[in-house]
Write a protein that holds these residues in place. Sequence first.
Motif, mmCIF file in Angstrom:
data_model
loop_
_atom_site.group_PDB
_atom_site.id
_atom_site.type_symbol
_atom_site.label_atom_id
_atom_site.label_comp_id
_atom_site.label_asym_id
_atom_site.label_seq_id
_atom_site.Cartn_x
_atom_site.Cartn_y
_atom_site.Cartn_z
ATOM 1 N N THR A 188 67.460 35.452 -22.636
ATOM 2 C CA THR A 188 66.133 36.000 -22.367
ATOM 3 C C THR A 188 66.113 36.677 -21.010
ATOM 4 O OG1 THR A 188 65.543 33.824 -21.522
ATOM 5 C CG2 THR A 188 64.863 34.321 -23.757
ATOM 6 N N LEU A 189 65.220 37.644 -20.861
ATOM 7 C CA LEU A 189 65.062 38.300 -19.560
ATOM 8 C C LEU A 189 64.405 37.342 -18.578
ATOM 9 C CD1 LEU A 189 63.830 41.823 -20.672
ATOM 10 C CD2 LEU A 189 65.927 41.327 -19.423
ATOM 11 N N LYS A 190 64.827 37.390 -17.321
ATOM 12 C CA LYS A 190 64.188 36.562 -16.302
ATOM 13 C C LYS A 190 62.742 37.001 -16.116
ATOM 14 C CE LYS A 190 68.299 35.167 -13.892
ATOM 15 N NZ LYS A 190 69.160 35.139 -12.732
ATOM 16 N N ASN A 191 61.924 36.055 -15.662
ATOM 17 C CA ASN A 191 60.540 36.392 -15.342
ATOM 18 C C ASN A 191 60.505 37.488 -14.295
ATOM 19 O OD1 ASN A 191 59.283 34.639 -17.063
ATOM 20 N ND2 ASN A 191 59.212 32.962 -15.566
ATOM 21 N N GLY A 192 59.603 38.425 -14.484
ATOM 22 C CA GLY A 192 59.470 39.491 -13.496
ATOM 23 C C GLY A 192 60.288 40.717 -13.849
ATOM 24 N N VAL A 193 61.261 40.566 -14.749
ATOM 25 C CA VAL A 193 62.037 41.737 -15.176
ATOM 26 C C VAL A 193 61.238 42.464 -16.265
ATOM 27 C CG1 VAL A 193 64.182 42.525 -16.233
ATOM 28 C CG2 VAL A 193 64.213 40.596 -14.660
ATOM 29 N N LEU A 194 61.065 43.755 -16.073
ATOM 30 C CA LEU A 194 60.297 44.561 -17.011
ATOM 31 C C LEU A 194 60.935 44.530 -18.401
ATOM 32 C CD1 LEU A 194 57.898 46.058 -15.819
ATOM 33 C CD2 LEU A 194 59.159 48.178 -16.092
ATOM 34 N N ARG A 213 58.028 38.939 -25.140
ATOM 35 C CA ARG A 213 59.319 39.131 -24.470
ATOM 36 C C ARG A 213 60.401 39.110 -25.537
ATOM 37 N NH1 ARG A 213 59.021 40.428 -19.227
ATOM 38 N NH2 ARG A 213 60.743 39.124 -18.523
ATOM 39 N N GLN A 214 61.235 40.138 -25.556
ATOM 40 C CA GLN A 214 62.321 40.147 -26.537
ATOM 41 C C GLN A 214 63.634 39.752 -25.881
ATOM 42 O OE1 GLN A 214 62.852 43.287 -29.414
ATOM 43 N NE2 GLN A 214 64.658 42.179 -30.099
ATOM 44 N N GLY A 215 64.377 38.929 -26.575
ATOM 45 C CA GLY A 215 65.696 38.530 -26.096
ATOM 46 C C GLY A 215 66.719 38.636 -27.202
ATOM 47 N N LYS A 216 67.889 38.069 -26.951
ATOM 48 C CA LYS A 216 68.946 38.090 -27.957
ATOM 49 C C LYS A 216 69.214 36.666 -28.428
ATOM 50 C CE LYS A 216 71.365 40.457 -24.999
ATOM 51 N NZ LYS A 216 72.519 40.986 -24.251
ATOM 52 N N TYR A 217 69.681 36.578 -29.649
ATOM 53 C CA TYR A 217 70.009 35.276 -30.223
ATOM 54 C C TYR A 217 71.391 35.389 -30.843
ATOM 55 C CZ TYR A 217 69.780 31.295 -33.383
ATOM 56 O OH TYR A 217 70.049 30.135 -34.047
ATOM 57 N N VAL A 218 72.280 34.485 -30.475
ATOM 58 C CA VAL A 218 73.653 34.559 -30.983
ATOM 59 C C VAL A 218 74.047 33.198 -31.548
ATOM 60 C CG1 VAL A 218 76.058 35.039 -30.394
ATOM 61 C CG2 VAL A 218 74.246 36.273 -29.222
ATOM 62 N N MET A 221 73.741 38.063 -15.685
ATOM 63 C CA MET A 221 73.100 37.000 -14.903
ATOM 64 C C MET A 221 72.132 37.523 -13.842
ATOM 65 S SD MET A 221 74.131 34.311 -16.345
ATOM 66 C CE MET A 221 73.413 33.182 -15.183
ATOM 67 N N VAL A 222 72.173 38.816 -13.554
ATOM 68 C CA VAL A 222 71.236 39.372 -12.569
ATOM 69 C C VAL A 222 69.820 39.411 -13.148
ATOM 70 C CG1 VAL A 222 70.705 41.374 -11.127
ATOM 71 C CG2 VAL A 222 73.083 40.761 -11.573
ATOM 72 N N ILE A 223 69.725 39.742 -14.431
ATOM 73 C CA ILE A 223 68.382 39.910 -15.009
ATOM 74 C C ILE A 223 68.104 38.981 -16.193
ATOM 75 C CG2 ILE A 223 68.091 42.324 -14.297
ATOM 76 C CD1 ILE A 223 68.895 43.107 -17.204
ATOM 77 N N GLU A 224 69.122 38.238 -16.646
ATOM 78 C CA GLU A 224 68.915 37.418 -17.847
ATOM 79 C C GLU A 224 69.242 35.945 -17.614
ATOM 80 O OE1 GLU A 224 69.897 40.591 -21.452
ATOM 81 O OE2 GLU A 224 71.559 39.674 -20.387
ATOM 82 N N ASN A 225 68.558 35.097 -18.350
ATOM 83 C CA ASN A 225 68.879 33.677 -18.423
ATOM 84 C C ASN A 225 69.444 33.359 -19.796
ATOM 85 O OD1 ASN A 225 67.854 32.896 -15.906
ATOM 86 N ND2 ASN A 225 65.765 32.796 -16.731
ATOM 87 N N TYR A 226 70.183 32.274 -19.889
ATOM 88 C CA TYR A 226 70.621 31.852 -21.212
ATOM 89 C C TYR A 226 70.339 30.368 -21.398
ATOM 90 C CZ TYR A 226 74.719 30.054 -18.747
ATOM 91 O OH TYR A 226 75.544 29.383 -17.885
ATOM 92 N N SER A 227 70.195 29.975 -22.661
ATOM 93 C CA SER A 227 70.101 28.556 -22.983
ATOM 94 C C SER A 227 70.758 28.389 -24.337
ATOM 95 C CB SER A 227 68.645 28.106 -23.022
ATOM 96 O OG SER A 227 67.961 28.768 -24.055
ATOM 97 N N TYR A 228 71.212 27.199 -24.631
ATOM 98 C CA TYR A 228 71.901 27.030 -25.905
ATOM 99 C C TYR A 228 71.791 25.589 -26.397
ATOM 100 C CZ TYR A 228 75.500 25.368 -22.726
ATOM 101 O OH TYR A 228 76.164 24.688 -21.729
ATOM 102 N N CYS A 238 78.751 32.841 -22.211
ATOM 103 C CA CYS A 238 77.448 33.329 -21.741
ATOM 104 C C CYS A 238 77.591 34.040 -20.405
ATOM 105 C CB CYS A 238 76.465 32.172 -21.594
ATOM 106 S SG CYS A 238 75.911 31.534 -23.171
ATOM 107 N N LYS A 239 78.282 33.379 -19.467
ATOM 108 C CA LYS A 239 78.370 33.921 -18.100
ATOM 109 C C LYS A 239 79.204 35.184 -18.040
ATOM 110 C CE LYS A 239 77.380 29.858 -15.395
ATOM 111 N NZ LYS A 239 77.996 28.563 -15.145
ATOM 112 N N ASP A 240 80.325 35.202 -18.787
ATOM 113 C CA ASP A 240 81.266 36.312 -18.654
ATOM 114 C C ASP A 240 80.974 37.461 -19.599
ATOM 115 O OD1 ASP A 240 82.451 34.765 -16.824
ATOM 116 O OD2 ASP A 240 84.294 34.362 -17.928
ATOM 117 N N LEU A 241 80.200 37.206 -20.665
ATOM 118 C CA LEU A 241 80.073 38.241 -21.687
ATOM 119 C C LEU A 241 78.640 38.506 -22.143
ATOM 120 C CD1 LEU A 241 81.720 40.060 -23.668
ATOM 121 C CD2 LEU A 241 81.610 38.173 -25.283
ATOM 122 N N LEU A 242 77.954 37.451 -22.563
ATOM 123 C CA LEU A 242 76.695 37.685 -23.275
ATOM 124 C C LEU A 242 75.517 37.998 -22.368
ATOM 125 C CD1 LEU A 242 77.030 34.871 -25.974
ATOM 126 C CD2 LEU A 242 77.446 37.302 -26.269
ATOM 127 N N ALA A 243 75.413 37.274 -21.258
ATOM 128 C CA ALA A 243 74.233 37.447 -20.410
ATOM 129 C C ALA A 243 74.580 38.221 -19.147
ATOM 130 C CB ALA A 243 73.662 36.082 -20.038
#
Lengths: 79, 79
Positions: free
Chosen positions: B8-14, B37-42, B69-76, B62-67
């Motif tokens: 998901t996009l971090k709060n505050g990111v357009l 808010r639209q995000g990705k689901y994998v 990290m500057v503008i997105e968070n991940y959870s799983y 997540c860290k190296d490929l999917l997200a």
Amino acid sequence: MKARIKITLKNGVLDPQGKAIEGAVKGLGISGVSDVRQGKYVEVDLAESDPDKARAIVERMCKDLLANMVIENYSYEIG
Amino acid sequence: MKARIKITLKNGVLDPQGKAIEGAVKGLGISGVSDVRQGKYVEVDLAESDPDKARAIVERMCKDLLANMVIENYSYEIG
């Protein structure tokens, strides 16, 4: 009230994005990852506080707008 | 073992995609929907059966490929 909606491709529908991720994961040297499927995730705030009415709104959004029912499934949590 | 990853996009990111969905929802005549808010689901299958090791693999993906990290968070979830 918040709704968390997941939209995924139906089984059997080709997923080129998922395949691309799978290839990139292998390229990173990570093994043992297979059957990658990419979908969409949508979070919305609902003004409605009645869970049944909120559910009806989310169902309508999913069917009429977010998911292509021919190739996609949706699921959601409300709370 | 399956992993379900949300990005998901971090709060505050357009989020222009989210705004577009919000506009389309209003266009459908559905009211009371905001802050979309639209995000990705994998979803991935992991050959690893040890939960801790599986978690480490997913973290790395997540860290190296999917997200981004500057503008997105991940959870799983793993299971």
